[in-house]
Design a protein around this motif. Structure first.
Motif, PDB file in Angstrom:
ATOM      1  N   GLY A  14      -4.708   2.314  -1.599  1.00 44.41           N
ATOM      2  CA  GLY A  14      -5.710   2.568  -0.876  1.00 44.41           C
ATOM      3  C   GLY A  14      -5.172   2.779   0.516  1.00 44.41           C
ATOM      4  N   GLY A  15      -6.096   2.618   1.535  1.00 48.93           N
ATOM      5  CA  GLY A  15      -5.719   2.688   3.002  1.00 48.93           C
ATOM      6  C   GLY A  15      -4.754   1.805   3.401  1.00 48.93           C
ATOM      7  N   SER A  16      -4.806   0.582   2.796  1.00 44.88           N
ATOM      8  CA  SER A  16      -4.009  -0.535   3.408  1.00 44.88           C
ATOM      9  C   SER A  16      -2.449  -0.244   3.015  1.00 44.88           C
ATOM     10  CB  SER A  16      -4.371  -1.897   2.789  1.00 44.88           C
ATOM     11  OG  SER A  16      -5.561  -2.130   3.262  1.00 44.88           O
ATOM     12  N   THR A  40      -5.440   5.766  -4.441  1.00 47.45           N
ATOM     13  CA  THR A  40      -6.389   5.265  -5.339  1.00 47.45           C
ATOM     14  C   THR A  40      -7.695   4.852  -4.886  1.00 47.45           C
ATOM     15  OG1 THR A  40      -5.537   3.197  -5.187  1.00 47.45           O
ATOM     16  CG2 THR A  40      -4.141   4.203  -6.415  1.00 47.45           C
ATOM     17  N   SER A  41      -7.906   5.266  -3.589  1.00 45.97           N
ATOM     18  CA  SER A  41      -9.298   4.806  -3.200  1.00 45.97           C
ATOM     19  C   SER A  41      -9.838   6.135  -2.454  1.00 45.97           C
ATOM     20  CB  SER A  41      -9.501   3.502  -2.299  1.00 45.97           C
ATOM     21  OG  SER A  41      -8.929   4.017  -0.880  1.00 45.97           O
ATOM     22  N   HIS A  84      -5.677   7.311 -11.458  1.00 44.82           N
ATOM     23  CA  HIS A  84      -5.529   6.029 -10.752  1.00 44.82           C
ATOM     24  C   HIS A  84      -6.968   5.564 -10.099  1.00 44.82           C
ATOM     25  CE1 HIS A  84      -1.399   6.235 -10.925  1.00 44.82           C
ATOM     26  NE2 HIS A  84      -1.026   7.310 -10.357  1.00 44.82           N
ATOM     27  N   SER A  96      -9.803   2.951 -12.410  1.00 45.77           N
ATOM     28  CA  SER A  96      -9.865   1.560 -12.350  1.00 45.77           C
ATOM     29  C   SER A  96     -10.528   1.000 -10.987  1.00 45.77           C
ATOM     30  CB  SER A  96      -8.629   0.939 -12.340  1.00 45.77           C
ATOM     31  OG  SER A  96      -7.560   1.472 -11.157  1.00 45.77           O
ATOM     32  N   ALA A 130     -10.702   6.295   0.777  1.00 45.37           N
ATOM     33  CA  ALA A 130     -10.850   5.840   2.194  1.00 45.37           C
ATOM     34  C   ALA A 130     -10.169   7.237   3.316  1.00 45.37           C
ATOM     35  CB  ALA A 130     -10.096   4.542   2.676  1.00 45.37           C
ATOM     36  N   THR A 180       0.104  -2.648  -2.946  1.00 46.16           N
ATOM     37  CA  THR A 180      -0.567  -4.199  -2.537  1.00 46.16           C
ATOM     38  C   THR A 180      -0.199  -4.917  -3.771  1.00 46.16           C
ATOM     39  OG1 THR A 180      -2.325  -3.621  -3.697  1.00 46.16           O
ATOM     40  CG2 THR A 180      -2.543  -3.472  -1.370  1.00 46.16           C
ATOM     41  N   ILE A 189      -3.202   9.675  11.702  1.00 46.07           N
ATOM     42  CA  ILE A 189      -3.891   8.300  12.433  1.00 46.07           C
ATOM     43  C   ILE A 189      -2.921   7.060  11.883  1.00 46.07           C
ATOM     44  CG2 ILE A 189      -5.924   7.153  13.097  1.00 46.07           C
ATOM     45  CD1 ILE A 189      -7.340   9.697  12.437  1.00 46.07           C
ATOM     46  N   THR A 240      -4.257  12.053   7.135  1.00 48.67           N
ATOM     47  CA  THR A 240      -4.653  12.180   8.798  1.00 48.67           C
ATOM     48  C   THR A 240      -3.322  11.519   9.604  1.00 48.67           C
ATOM     49  OG1 THR A 240      -5.120   9.507   9.110  1.00 48.67           O
ATOM     50  CG2 THR A 240      -7.037  10.788   8.227  1.00 48.67           C
ATOM     51  N   GLN A 300      -2.033  -4.018  -7.128  1.00 48.93           N
ATOM     52  CA  GLN A 300      -1.422  -2.987  -7.461  1.00 48.93           C
ATOM     53  C   GLN A 300      -0.168  -2.971  -8.094  1.00 48.93           C
ATOM     54  OE1 GLN A 300      -3.910  -0.471  -4.736  1.00 48.93           O
ATOM     55  NE2 GLN A 300      -4.317   0.709  -6.698  1.00 48.93           N
ATOM     56  N   MET A 309     -16.343  -1.210  -5.062  1.00 51.49           N
ATOM     57  CA  MET A 309     -15.520  -0.408  -3.962  1.00 51.49           C
ATOM     58  C   MET A 309     -15.673   1.057  -4.183  1.00 51.49           C
ATOM     59  SD  MET A 309     -11.278  -0.902  -3.313  1.00 51.49           S
ATOM     60  CE  MET A 309     -10.445   0.206  -2.477  1.00 51.49           C
ATOM     61  N   LYS A 325      -6.220  -4.948  16.903  1.00 49.07           N
ATOM     62  CA  LYS A 325      -5.759  -3.711  16.319  1.00 49.07           C
ATOM     63  C   LYS A 325      -5.621  -2.237  17.131  1.00 49.07           C
ATOM     64  CE  LYS A 325      -6.899  -0.983  11.939  1.00 49.07           C
ATOM     65  NZ  LYS A 325      -7.586  -0.957  10.589  1.00 49.07           N
TER      66      LYS A 325
HETATM   67  P1  NAD Z   1      -7.533  -1.088   0.499  1.00 54.23           P
HETATM   68  O1  NAD Z   1      -6.250  -0.349   0.666  1.00 54.23           O
HETATM   69  O2  NAD Z   1      -7.478  -2.280   1.714  1.00 54.23           O
HETATM   70  O3  NAD Z   1      -7.877  -1.497  -0.865  1.00 54.23           O
HETATM   71  C1  NAD Z   1      -8.599  -2.681  -1.361  1.00 54.23           C
HETATM   72  C2  NAD Z   1      -7.945  -3.435  -2.450  1.00 54.23           C
HETATM   73  O4  NAD Z   1      -8.509  -2.530  -3.367  1.00 54.23           O
HETATM   74  C3  NAD Z   1      -6.629  -3.513  -2.267  1.00 54.23           C
HETATM   75  O5  NAD Z   1      -6.253  -4.972  -2.815  1.00 54.23           O
HETATM   76  C4  NAD Z   1      -6.289  -2.562  -3.055  1.00 54.23           C
HETATM   77  O6  NAD Z   1      -5.071  -2.656  -3.892  1.00 54.23           O
HETATM   78  C5  NAD Z   1      -7.334  -2.376  -4.102  1.00 54.23           C
HETATM   79  N1  NAD Z   1      -7.221  -0.997  -5.075  1.00 54.23           N
HETATM   80  C6  NAD Z   1      -7.284  -0.008  -4.521  1.00 54.23           C
HETATM   81  N2  NAD Z   1      -7.170   1.206  -5.240  1.00 54.23           N
HETATM   82  C7  NAD Z   1      -7.355   0.551  -6.463  1.00 54.23           C
HETATM   83  C8  NAD Z   1      -7.997   0.815  -7.845  1.00 54.23           C
HETATM   84  N3  NAD Z   1      -7.891   2.314  -7.862  1.00 54.23           N
HETATM   85  N4  NAD Z   1      -7.918   0.229  -8.717  1.00 54.23           N
HETATM   86  C9  NAD Z   1      -8.129  -1.396  -8.336  1.00 54.23           C
HETATM   87  N5  NAD Z   1      -7.759  -1.884  -7.056  1.00 54.23           N
HETATM   88  C10 NAD Z   1      -7.662  -0.833  -6.202  1.00 54.23           C
HETATM   89  O7  NAD Z   1      -8.936  -0.523   1.083  1.00 54.23           O
HETATM   90  P2  NAD Z   1      -9.256   0.871   1.749  1.00 54.23           P
HETATM   91  O8  NAD Z   1     -10.637   0.765   1.837  1.00 54.23           O
HETATM   92  O9  NAD Z   1      -8.758   2.107   0.660  1.00 54.23           O
HETATM   93  O10 NAD Z   1      -8.396   1.168   2.964  1.00 54.23           O
HETATM   94  C11 NAD Z   1      -9.120   0.283   4.151  1.00 54.23           C
HETATM   95  C12 NAD Z   1      -7.696   0.336   5.237  1.00 54.23           C
HETATM   96  O11 NAD Z   1      -7.448   1.743   5.257  1.00 54.23           O
HETATM   97  C13 NAD Z   1      -8.266  -0.241   6.490  1.00 54.23           C
HETATM   98  O12 NAD Z   1      -7.272  -0.976   7.219  1.00 54.23           O
HETATM   99  C14 NAD Z   1      -8.607   1.056   7.175  1.00 54.23           C
HETATM  100  O13 NAD Z   1      -8.690   0.840   8.549  1.00 54.23           O
HETATM  101  C15 NAD Z   1      -7.426   2.028   6.755  1.00 54.23           C
HETATM  102  N6  NAD Z   1      -7.896   3.439   6.891  1.00 54.23           N
HETATM  103  C16 NAD Z   1      -6.987   4.119   7.538  1.00 54.23           C
HETATM  104  C17 NAD Z   1      -7.295   5.498   7.988  1.00 54.23           C
HETATM  105  C18 NAD Z   1      -6.496   6.343   8.737  1.00 54.23           C
HETATM  106  O14 NAD Z   1      -6.534   7.608   8.937  1.00 54.23           O
HETATM  107  N7  NAD Z   1      -5.309   5.639   9.555  1.00 54.23           N
HETATM  108  C19 NAD Z   1      -8.505   6.058   7.185  1.00 54.23           C
HETATM  109  C20 NAD Z   1      -9.282   5.443   6.411  1.00 54.23           C
HETATM  110  C21 NAD Z   1      -8.867   4.116   6.097  1.00 54.23           C
END
Ligand code: NAD
Length: 353
Positions: free
Chosen positions: A94-96, A117-118, A155, A158, A120, A40, A127, A125, A43, A163, A136
């Motif tokens: 993260g998941g995005s 890095t998250s 990772h 931070s 999620a 993103t 999926i 998966t 990052q 979050m 969606k």
């Molecule tokens: P995200 O990936 O949208 O991250 C949110 C923000 O946090 C982004 O700006 C990202 O760059 C930032 N970020 C992530 N890790 C960081 C870190 N270590 N340090 C600083 N910033 C960081 O959020 P998310 O909750 O990880 O993912 C959500 C998305 O993932 C949703 O769209 C969800 O539907 C999808 N998802 C999909 C599955 C699947 O199995 N397909 C499972 C879980 C989530």
């Protein structure tokens, strides 16, 4: 023991601190010659570091991943993928970000290396959810399962405090529902119980020591176990409600999971005695739904859907959509009881102990 079905998913997992250094060897192992690095905008520096590490095996960096995998972003990434002659993707985020890598793999069948890095859990998966014209849609296909996942706890140091909590609760939700989903089985239940225990204890400890590598490692390990639960297991009412609320009211993913989980668990509790026993052990509490609520609240998470911008008159609409096309759930869905559940989640009331 009763009969069961267990679906193990093929992924190579490398876990630890400093494991990012193994990326070039992993790329070599998969036979990758030109990997497109994805992340993103916030990052981008982490993406650049991976591009440098991959050296002549890097095709370039695409740092435009966006929440909910919009198809126009995927199309732009695919153009860049083809223009640079890439043969694979490396996703860091993260998941995005992971969703964007999966969307490219869906179209090209390319191999993926993922550095989450998250918490999620998308990396484990098959999926993928994609958004087009505000809608969606989600599908399951082995084509999008990443080949290699490199968990590097460094990772996650931070990850901002808020979050950390909401992403951790998102992970816990995967494990909780795997305990009572239609696909529940004893192997996943082991992982689910330990996933909730590890993540729950780590979230409490991270509040005082957000950059403690040991505590962050426990959280990431818990997140991995919870992610396996999502990938190999099933979901139920909680995930259905979160999909409805996210899709119809544009509520943020991890925060919505955090708020809904204690209430969805309280709804199902009377129907799932074995899952509740596992969760009592995992949370160390006789009232797991209340314990999860307290864990999130103490961590500073938003606790009411109204604070995410959901209108109160949206509750009936959410129930309608949930009942139109429900997921499996161990307790039958009753409109009146669902209304109580959502009303409590909307106002942020603590579930009864
Ligand atoms: P995200 O990936 O949208 O991250 C949110 C923000 O946090 C982004 O700006 C990202 O760059 C930032 N970020 C992530 N890790 C960081 C870190 N270590 N340090 C600083 N910033 C960081 O959020 P998310 O909750 O990880 O993912 C959500 C998305 O993932 C949703 O769209 C969800 O539907 C999808 N998802 C999909 C599955 C699947 O199995 N397909 C499972 C879980 C989530």
């Amino acid at each position: 023991m009763d009969g069961f079905t267990y679906t193990g998913l093929p992924a190579r997992v490398i876990f630890g601190s400093g494991t990012t250094g193994q990326l070039p060897a992993e790329a070599e192992r998969l036979g990758l010659t030109r990997a497109l690095v994805l992340t993103t905008p916030p990052q981008a520096a982490q993406g650049e570091a991976l591009t440098a590490l991959l050296a002549d095996k890097a095709a370039g960096l695409f740092a435009e991943a966006t929440m909910h995998t919009p198809v126009d972003v995927t199309q732009a990434a695919l153009r860049f993928y083809h223009d640079t002659g890439a043969d694979s993707v490396v996703s860091i985020g993260g998941g995005s970000t992971i969703g964007l890598g999966k969307a490219i793999a869906l179209q090209t069948d390319c191999p993926q290396i993922v550095l989450p890095t998250s918490y999620a859990g998308s990396e484990m998966t098959p999926i993928i959810g994609q958004t087009e014209a505000g809608r969606k849609t989600t599908q399951r296909t082995p084509k999008v399962l990443p080949e290699t996942v490199i968990y590097d706890v460094d990772h996650t140091l931070s990850l901002p405090a808020l979050m950390t909590v909401t992403s951790g609760m998102n992970a816990i939700a995967h494990a909780v529902e795997a305990l009572y989903a239609e696909e529940a089985n004893p192997v996943l239940s082991l992982m689910a119980e330990d996933g909730v225990a590890k993540m729950g204890a780590a979230l409490a400890a991270i509040r005082d020591a957000p950059e403690d590598v040991g505590v962050r490692s426990d959280a990431l390990y818990g997140a991995w176990l919870c992610a396996i639960c999502l990938g190999s297991g099933g979901v139920a009412l909680h995930h259905k409600l979160c999909h409805v609320l996210g899709g119809s009211f544009d509520l943020p993913h991890a925060e919505t999971h955090t708020i809904v989980l204690p209430h969805a668990l309280a709804y199902n509790a009377p129907a799932v005695p074995d899952a509740m026993s596992a969760l009592r052990r995992a949370t160390g509490s006789q009232s797991p739904a209340a314990a999860l609520y307290d864990l999130a609240m103490t961590g500073g998470a938003p606790m009411a859907l109204k604070n995410l911008g959901m209108p109160e008159d949206g509750i009936d609409r959410a129930i309608e959509i949930t009942l139109e096309n429900p997921y499996f759930n161990p307790r039958p869905l009753e409109a009146g009881a669902l209304r109580n559940l959502l009303q409590n989640a909307w106002s942020g009331q603590r579930p009864a102990a």
